[in-house]
Design an enzyme around this catalytic site. Structure first.
Site, short mmCIF file in Angstrom:
data_model
loop_
_atom_site.label_atom_id
_atom_site.label_comp_id
_atom_site.label_asym_id
_atom_site.label_seq_id
_atom_site.Cartn_x
_atom_site.Cartn_y
_atom_site.Cartn_z
N ASN A 1 46.12 40.67 55.27
CA ASN A 1 46.54 39.30 54.80
C ASN A 1 47.31 39.78 54.08
OD1 ASN A 1 44.94 38.72 52.64
ND2 ASN A 1 44.57 36.41 54.13
N SER B 1 26.70 42.30 49.12
CA SER B 1 26.23 42.15 47.93
C SER B 1 24.63 42.06 47.54
CB SER B 1 27.21 41.21 46.81
OG SER B 1 27.08 41.09 45.78
N THR C 1 23.88 40.69 44.75
CA THR C 1 24.48 38.94 44.74
C THR C 1 22.73 38.31 45.14
OG1 THR C 1 25.92 36.99 43.17
CG2 THR C 1 25.94 38.24 46.02
N TYR D 1 31.16 31.23 46.13
CA TYR D 1 31.42 33.34 46.32
C TYR D 1 29.49 33.76 47.46
CZ TYR D 1 31.49 38.47 46.55
OH TYR D 1 30.76 39.78 47.14
N LYS E 1 28.04 34.29 50.80
CA LYS E 1 27.09 36.56 51.46
C LYS E 1 26.03 35.85 52.20
CE LYS E 1 30.75 38.62 50.02
NZ LYS E 1 31.70 39.14 51.48
N TYR F 1 26.02 45.95 48.57
CA TYR F 1 26.74 47.34 47.89
C TYR F 1 26.15 46.57 45.98
CZ TYR F 1 30.15 47.21 50.83
OH TYR F 1 31.40 46.42 52.64
N ASN G 1 27.03 48.31 41.71
CA ASN G 1 28.31 47.55 41.94
C ASN G 1 29.43 48.82 42.07
OD1 ASN G 1 26.22 45.88 40.12
ND2 ASN G 1 28.72 45.33 39.09
N LEU H 1 33.46 45.20 34.55
CA LEU H 1 33.51 46.12 32.85
C LEU H 1 34.16 47.09 33.51
CD1 LEU H 1 31.91 47.28 31.19
CD2 LEU H 1 30.44 48.30 32.39
P1 NAD Z 1 39.73 43.80 48.17
O1 NAD Z 1 39.99 41.91 47.55
O2 NAD Z 1 40.11 44.50 47.25
O3 NAD Z 1 39.48 43.53 49.50
C1 NAD Z 1 39.43 42.58 50.60
C2 NAD Z 1 40.27 42.92 51.11
O4 NAD Z 1 40.59 40.88 52.27
C3 NAD Z 1 41.87 42.11 50.29
O5 NAD Z 1 43.07 43.34 50.87
C4 NAD Z 1 42.37 41.30 50.81
O6 NAD Z 1 43.48 40.92 50.75
C5 NAD Z 1 41.61 40.92 52.40
N1 NAD Z 1 41.57 39.41 52.72
C6 NAD Z 1 40.73 38.25 52.35
N2 NAD Z 1 40.91 37.22 53.14
C7 NAD Z 1 41.60 37.71 53.97
C8 NAD Z 1 41.49 37.84 55.39
N3 NAD Z 1 41.21 36.42 55.69
N4 NAD Z 1 42.41 38.08 56.56
C9 NAD Z 1 42.64 38.96 55.88
N5 NAD Z 1 42.46 39.68 54.99
C10 NAD Z 1 41.82 38.61 54.08
O7 NAD Z 1 37.50 43.45 47.35
P2 NAD Z 1 36.54 44.19 48.20
O8 NAD Z 1 35.85 44.59 45.69
O9 NAD Z 1 37.25 45.37 48.29
O10 NAD Z 1 35.60 44.27 48.76
C11 NAD Z 1 35.72 44.11 50.19
C12 NAD Z 1 33.96 43.07 50.35
O11 NAD Z 1 33.26 43.94 49.28
C13 NAD Z 1 34.30 42.19 50.10
O12 NAD Z 1 33.89 41.45 51.43
C14 NAD Z 1 33.44 41.73 49.11
O13 NAD Z 1 32.78 40.14 48.58
C15 NAD Z 1 32.14 42.34 48.73
N6 NAD Z 1 31.44 42.71 47.92
C16 NAD Z 1 32.76 43.86 46.96
C17 NAD Z 1 32.46 44.08 45.88
C18 NAD Z 1 32.71 44.81 44.80
O14 NAD Z 1 32.05 44.50 43.66
N7 NAD Z 1 34.48 44.67 44.69
C19 NAD Z 1 30.24 43.89 45.34
C20 NAD Z 1 29.99 43.49 46.72
C21 NAD Z 1 30.42 42.68 47.88
C1 UD1 Z 2 29.94 40.77 38.87
C2 UD1 Z 2 29.40 39.39 39.66
C3 UD1 Z 2 28.33 39.79 41.42
C4 UD1 Z 2 30.28 41.02 41.84
C5 UD1 Z 2 30.21 41.88 41.09
C6 UD1 Z 2 30.28 42.62 41.03
C7 UD1 Z 2 29.39 37.52 38.62
C8 UD1 Z 2 28.13 36.47 37.63
N1 UD1 Z 2 28.15 38.72 39.31
O1 UD1 Z 2 28.70 41.62 38.69
O2 UD1 Z 2 28.62 38.70 42.09
O3 UD1 Z 2 29.17 41.22 43.15
O4 UD1 Z 2 30.48 41.52 40.14
O5 UD1 Z 2 32.47 42.60 42.01
O6 UD1 Z 2 29.77 37.31 38.03
N2 UD1 Z 2 30.72 43.31 31.08
C9 UD1 Z 2 31.00 42.90 29.49
N3 UD1 Z 2 32.07 43.02 29.64
C10 UD1 Z 2 32.99 42.65 30.04
C11 UD1 Z 2 32.81 42.56 31.28
C12 UD1 Z 2 31.41 42.85 32.00
O7 UD1 Z 2 30.05 43.44 28.44
O8 UD1 Z 2 34.16 42.03 30.36
C13 UD1 Z 2 29.57 43.58 31.62
C14 UD1 Z 2 28.72 41.95 32.15
O9 UD1 Z 2 28.57 40.81 31.25
C15 UD1 Z 2 27.37 42.49 33.13
C16 UD1 Z 2 28.19 44.57 33.52
O10 UD1 Z 2 29.29 44.57 32.54
O11 UD1 Z 2 26.15 43.42 32.32
C17 UD1 Z 2 28.52 44.60 34.86
O12 UD1 Z 2 29.80 43.25 35.25
P1 UD1 Z 2 30.30 42.99 36.05
O13 UD1 Z 2 31.55 44.22 36.27
O14 UD1 Z 2 31.73 41.61 36.03
O15 UD1 Z 2 29.88 43.15 37.48
P2 UD1 Z 2 28.18 42.76 37.66
O16 UD1 Z 2 28.44 41.28 36.73
O17 UD1 Z 2 27.12 43.23 37.83
#
Ligand code: NAD
Ligand code: UD1
Length: 343
Positions: free
Chosen positions: A36, A128, A130, A153, A157, A181, A183, A204
């Site tokens: 979307n 995740s 998480t 969030y 999951k 996943y 990070n 980060l």
């Molecule tokens: P993202 O936001 O880049 O991608 C998600 C996509 O889904 C977006 O393009 C958004 O427009 C679309 N979307 C959201 N709700 C929708 C809906 N109801 N219908 C259709 N499209 C919709 O996120 P990402 O980083 O690519 O993450 C993908 C998945 O992985 C997510 O489920 C996220 O929770 C999970 N995940 C991500 C991370 C991370 O750090 N990126 C870590 C762990 C898990």
């Molecule tokens: C966060 C989310 C997690 C999600 C993941 C990937 C939280 C508590 N957790 O994880 O649920 O799956 O992102 O999207 O938000 N850091 C700094 N300075 C910054 C940013 C981050 O020092 O400006 C540090 C953080 O304290 C952490 C590390 O970098 O120790 C990684 O941070 P981040 O990339 O946000 O990921 P997570 O916290 O692991």
């Protein structure tokens, strides 16, 4: 192209979804993308077409739109679904829990209902690390206890994993994998695809890249008084193209299961933990770009350290991370430079 196996990729215009579309096409699948665009940009689709040198099937719409879902499942004979679409900002989920429960749970329910109705068996779900919270023992295996979620969030999951588990136990024929996943970082090696930062990044690596690019003055390291070798938090940073590859391997694995119902969970990480300071220092070494940083206080809700045991994915999916932190940071920097040229 009708001989190709079609896979519905929800959230396929997003960060991990778009990279997975590349891997799917290279592995002989035909992605049917549904997004979307609530957290992505239509330009991603042009970049995908450019990388793949072919047109793509794309629906702009919401997973919760029953009519749209019916028409997609009717129109395409799907061999599976990879469900990325979700809202993913941890902080926002605390402010707007209903938005998160509605989007993340209802999207999954509508997909599962349609898979059941149209006889589509294979599901790969984006979970995740998480779900583990701060684990008692490291590295975490898939049987490490899941802790109470620290945010709405994270709770979505956990609940989604539980919903999938319950459906697999029911008479509905569902074969599913949840991928936890660690990070995700990095970008496609072409520099044409990466994570689109919307507003100020929370994570980060995008923040480091924007600081090196001069978009931000400096990055604050959230705490250097943790019980880790350099005092900063430790995470398992995994290249997004390695993640993409794991989705293809998961689909192949589900295809090979002869039973009509099964459920499995896999950690996707490198198995290595890196500290915040190691990431900043590596970024500077790999790119030659200086990163201004300062040490600040701890961020509320952060866990001290987590990294994956990845033996199960290696053993059962035949998957292992092939790219290291340095490669991921180099690809991030290439993508950051592409973004800057396009401004
Ligand atoms: P993202 O936001 O880049 O991608 C998600 C996509 O889904 C977006 O393009 C958004 O427009 C679309 N979307 C959201 N709700 C929708 C809906 N109801 N219908 C259709 N499209 C919709 O996120 P990402 O980083 O690519 O993450 C993908 C998945 O992985 C997510 O489920 C996220 O929770 C999970 N995940 C991500 C991370 C991370 O750090 N990126 C870590 C762990 C898990
Ligand atoms: C966060 C989310 C997690 C999600 C993941 C990937 C939280 C508590 N957790 O994880 O649920 O799956 O992102 O999207 O938000 N850091 C700094 N300075 C910054 C940013 C981050 O020092 O400006 C540090 C953080 O304290 C952490 C590390 O970098 O120790 C990684 O941070 P981040 O990339 O946000 O990921 P997570 O916290 O692991």
């Amino acid at each position: 192209m009708s001989h190709l196996r079609k896979v519905l990729v929800t959230g396929g215009a997003g960060y991990i979804g778009s990279h997975t579309v590349v891997s799917l096409v290279h592995s002989g699948y035909q992605p049917v993308i549904l997004d979307n665009l609530s957290n992505s940009n239509p330009a991603v689709l042009d970049n995908l077409r450019d990388i793949l040198q072919q047109d793509l099937i794309f629906y702009r719409g919401d997973c919760r739109d029953q009519d749209l879902m019916h028409s997609i499942f009717n129109e395409h004979q799907l061999s599976g679904v990879i469900h990325f679409a979700a809202s993913k900002a941890v902080g926002e989920s605390v402010e707007k829990p209903l938005l998160y429960y509605s989007n993340n749970l209802d999207s999954l329910l509508v997909i599962l209902e349609n898979m059941d109705q149209y006889g589509v068996a294979n599901l790969v779900f984006s979970s995740s690390c998480t779900v583990y919270g701060q684990p008692d023992h490291l590295p975490v295996t898939e049987s490490t206890e899941r802790k109470p979620a620290a945010s709405p969030y994270g709770n979505t999951k956990k609940i989604c994993e539980d919903i999938i588990f319950d459906v697999v136990q029911s008479p509905a024929s569902l074969k599913a994998i949840s991928l936890r996943y660690f990070n995700p970082i990095g970008a496609h090696e072409s520099g044409k695809l990466g994570e689109l930062p919307i507003g100020t990044p929370n994570n980060l690596v995008p923040f480091v890249a924007q600081t090196a690019a001069g978009i931000r003055d400096s990055i604050t390291v959230f705490g250097d008084d943790y019980n880790t070798p350099d005092g900063t938090c430790i995470r398992d940073y995994i290249h997004v193209m390695d993640l993409a590859d794991a989705h293809v391997k998961s689909l192949n694995h589900l295809d090979q299961q002869e039973t009509d119902a099964c459920y499995d969970v896999f950690n996707l990480g490198t198995g290595n933990g890196n500290s915040v300071m190691e990431v900043i220092n590596s970024f500077q070494e790999v790119t030659g770009a200086p990163v201004n940083y300062q040490i600040g206080g701890r961020r509320s809700g952060d866990i001290e350290q987590i990294f994956a045991n990845v033996e199960k994915a290696q053993r059962e999916l035949g998957w292992t991370a092939s790219k290291n932190l340095q490669q991921a940071l180099a690809d991030t920097w290439k993508w950051q430079q592409t973004l800057m040229k396009s401004v």
